[in-house]
Motif scaffolding. Structure first.
Motif, PDB file in Angstrom:
ATOM      1  N   PRO A 167       0.957  -1.135  -0.031  1.00 44.74           N
ATOM      2  CA  PRO A 167      -0.002   0.053  -0.199  1.00 44.74           C
ATOM      3  C   PRO A 167       0.903   1.380  -0.026  1.00 44.74           C
ATOM      4  O   PRO A 167       0.541   2.181  -0.641  1.00 44.74           O
ATOM      5  CB  PRO A 167      -0.716  -0.060   1.336  1.00 44.74           C
ATOM      6  N   LYS A 171       1.230   4.080  -2.886  1.00 47.70           N
ATOM      7  CA  LYS A 171       0.614   5.147  -2.647  1.00 47.70           C
ATOM      8  C   LYS A 171       1.917   6.390  -3.357  1.00 47.70           C
ATOM      9  O   LYS A 171       1.619   7.327  -3.976  1.00 47.70           O
ATOM     10  CB  LYS A 171       0.774   5.641  -1.237  1.00 47.70           C
ATOM     11  N   THR A 202      -3.801   0.915 -14.776  1.00 49.85           N
ATOM     12  CA  THR A 202      -3.193   0.062 -13.767  1.00 49.85           C
ATOM     13  C   THR A 202      -4.000  -1.179 -13.743  1.00 49.85           C
ATOM     14  O   THR A 202      -5.306  -1.182 -13.803  1.00 49.85           O
ATOM     15  CB  THR A 202      -2.813   0.631 -12.335  1.00 49.85           C
ATOM     16  N   HIS A 204      -3.794  -2.804 -10.643  1.00 44.93           N
ATOM     17  CA  HIS A 204      -3.743  -2.600  -8.974  1.00 44.93           C
ATOM     18  C   HIS A 204      -4.653  -1.783  -8.327  1.00 44.93           C
ATOM     19  O   HIS A 204      -5.304  -0.866  -9.091  1.00 44.93           O
ATOM     20  CB  HIS A 204      -2.271  -2.381  -8.698  1.00 44.93           C
ATOM     21  N   ASP A 205      -5.171  -2.071  -7.201  1.00 48.72           N
ATOM     22  CA  ASP A 205      -5.990  -1.471  -6.359  1.00 48.72           C
ATOM     23  C   ASP A 205      -5.383  -0.158  -6.043  1.00 48.72           C
ATOM     24  O   ASP A 205      -4.720  -0.023  -4.997  1.00 48.72           O
ATOM     25  CB  ASP A 205      -6.547  -2.102  -5.320  1.00 48.72           C
ATOM     26  N   PHE A 206      -5.945   1.162  -6.721  1.00 47.72           N
ATOM     27  CA  PHE A 206      -5.285   2.082  -6.232  1.00 47.72           C
ATOM     28  C   PHE A 206      -6.326   3.213  -5.280  1.00 47.72           C
ATOM     29  O   PHE A 206      -6.312   4.339  -4.977  1.00 47.72           O
ATOM     30  CB  PHE A 206      -4.913   3.113  -7.251  1.00 47.72           C
ATOM     31  N   HIS A 207      -7.704   2.426  -4.827  1.00 47.42           N
ATOM     32  CA  HIS A 207      -8.500   3.207  -4.395  1.00 47.42           C
ATOM     33  C   HIS A 207      -8.024   3.874  -2.840  1.00 47.42           C
ATOM     34  O   HIS A 207      -8.594   4.776  -2.710  1.00 47.42           O
ATOM     35  CB  HIS A 207      -9.758   2.126  -4.069  1.00 47.42           C
ATOM     36  N   PRO A 208      -7.342   3.097  -2.295  1.00 45.23           N
ATOM     37  CA  PRO A 208      -6.900   3.564  -0.733  1.00 45.23           C
ATOM     38  C   PRO A 208      -6.124   5.037  -0.920  1.00 45.23           C
ATOM     39  O   PRO A 208      -6.270   5.638   0.045  1.00 45.23           O
ATOM     40  CB  PRO A 208      -5.995   2.528  -0.273  1.00 45.23           C
ATOM     41  N   TRP A 226     -10.858   4.627 -15.540  1.00 44.08           N
ATOM     42  CA  TRP A 226      -9.873   3.734 -15.139  1.00 44.08           C
ATOM     43  C   TRP A 226      -9.752   2.520 -16.214  1.00 44.08           C
ATOM     44  O   TRP A 226     -10.864   1.808 -16.336  1.00 44.08           O
ATOM     45  CB  TRP A 226     -10.172   2.928 -13.904  1.00 44.08           C
ATOM     46  N   PHE A 228      -8.084  -1.061 -17.163  1.00 42.95           N
ATOM     47  CA  PHE A 228      -7.501  -2.286 -16.585  1.00 42.95           C
ATOM     48  C   PHE A 228      -6.321  -2.724 -17.276  1.00 42.95           C
ATOM     49  O   PHE A 228      -6.484  -3.539 -18.158  1.00 42.95           O
ATOM     50  CB  PHE A 228      -8.261  -3.210 -16.314  1.00 42.95           C
TER      51      PHE A 228
END
Length: 251
Positions: A167, A171, A202, A204-208, A226, A228
């Protein structure tokens, strides 16, 4: 610092031989973005782009940006070989002079259902503003950029948080890439408030980190698209581009 490409009626931010960091229409001109309903192999995409530009009464030198899709991420050597092939058409069109390339570009790799060969997704060209309409501000396209610092060195030496998908690593990758977009916008004297579209690439999970690094900074002003897909070089994980474009059509 920007440079003028008078033959295309736009200015650009110089970068590397395969693309510029962005293109911005001259006063009295606007940018039209044309997205293909289906991906077209590179040669066919160039041919269709040429036909569309000429039907619009414009010179091929008005070609100012493109969005490509490739089968999979390249090695550094493979990316160089692809780029050397790609610029041949731009040279034939009187755009690439062998050293400087004014055309902005993104080139990403869909994770699901990728094309069999490098293909066109969309392209942009500059055309005169019709009638008495005046642009509120200039149209522009900012080229795709990922989490790799500029300057000498291999990609592993320049990639932010190389192979770090934690994470915290993601970031930092997102923050760097957003900052790179801001630097390119500033090169034309613009900011996020001037954009009409932002795209992220991306798998990858960039939501955080989305609220802090994208929304609060203004990158999602007009929403966020977005895709994928992976950036074009192995071990790059996050890419973005953005634009302000008056005309957008699908063909």
């Amino acid at each position: 610092m920007t440079r003028d490409f008078a033959a295309g009626n736009y200015r650009f931010i110089p970068a590397v031989f395969q693309y510029s960091s962005g293109a911005c229409a001259h006063d009295g001109f606007e940018i039209e973005r044309v997205r293909f309903d289906k991906l077209l192999p590179l040669a066919e995409g160039f041919a269709q782009a040429a036909s569309h530009i000429q039907r619009a009464g414009q010179k091929l030198t008005s070609f100012c940006a493109c969005e490509l899709r490739s089968p999979a991420a390249f090695s550094e050597a493979g990316f160089l070989a692809f780029n050397q092939h790609y610029v041949k058409t731009l040279s034939e069109w009187g755009i690439f002079d062998g050293t400087t390339n004014p055309v902005a570009r993104s080139n990403v790799c869909p994770e699901i259902d990728p094309p069999a060969v490098p293909s066109f997704y969309a392209f942009c060209f500059v055309r005169p503003i019709e009638g008495n309409r005046r642009a509120a501000q200039p149209d522009f396209v900012i080229a795709g950029g990922a989490e790799a610092r500029g300057g000498p060195g291999s990609y592993p030496e320049r990639i932010v948080r190389y192979r770090d998908l934690s994470p915290e690593g993601m970031k930092d990758k997102v923050a760097f890439t957003v900052g790179e977009m801001e630097n390119r916008l500033a090169g034309f004297g613009f900011g996020w408030k001037d954009t009409t579209a932002t795209q992220v690439y991306t798998v990858h999970d960039f939501h955080p980190t989305m609220a802090e690094e994208l929304v609060y900074r203004g990158a999602a002003r007009s929403g966020l698209t977005w895709h994928f897909a992976r950036p074009p070089v192995v071990d790059l994980e996050f890419e973005m581009d953005c634009r302000r474009v008056s005309r957008e059509i699908v063909v």
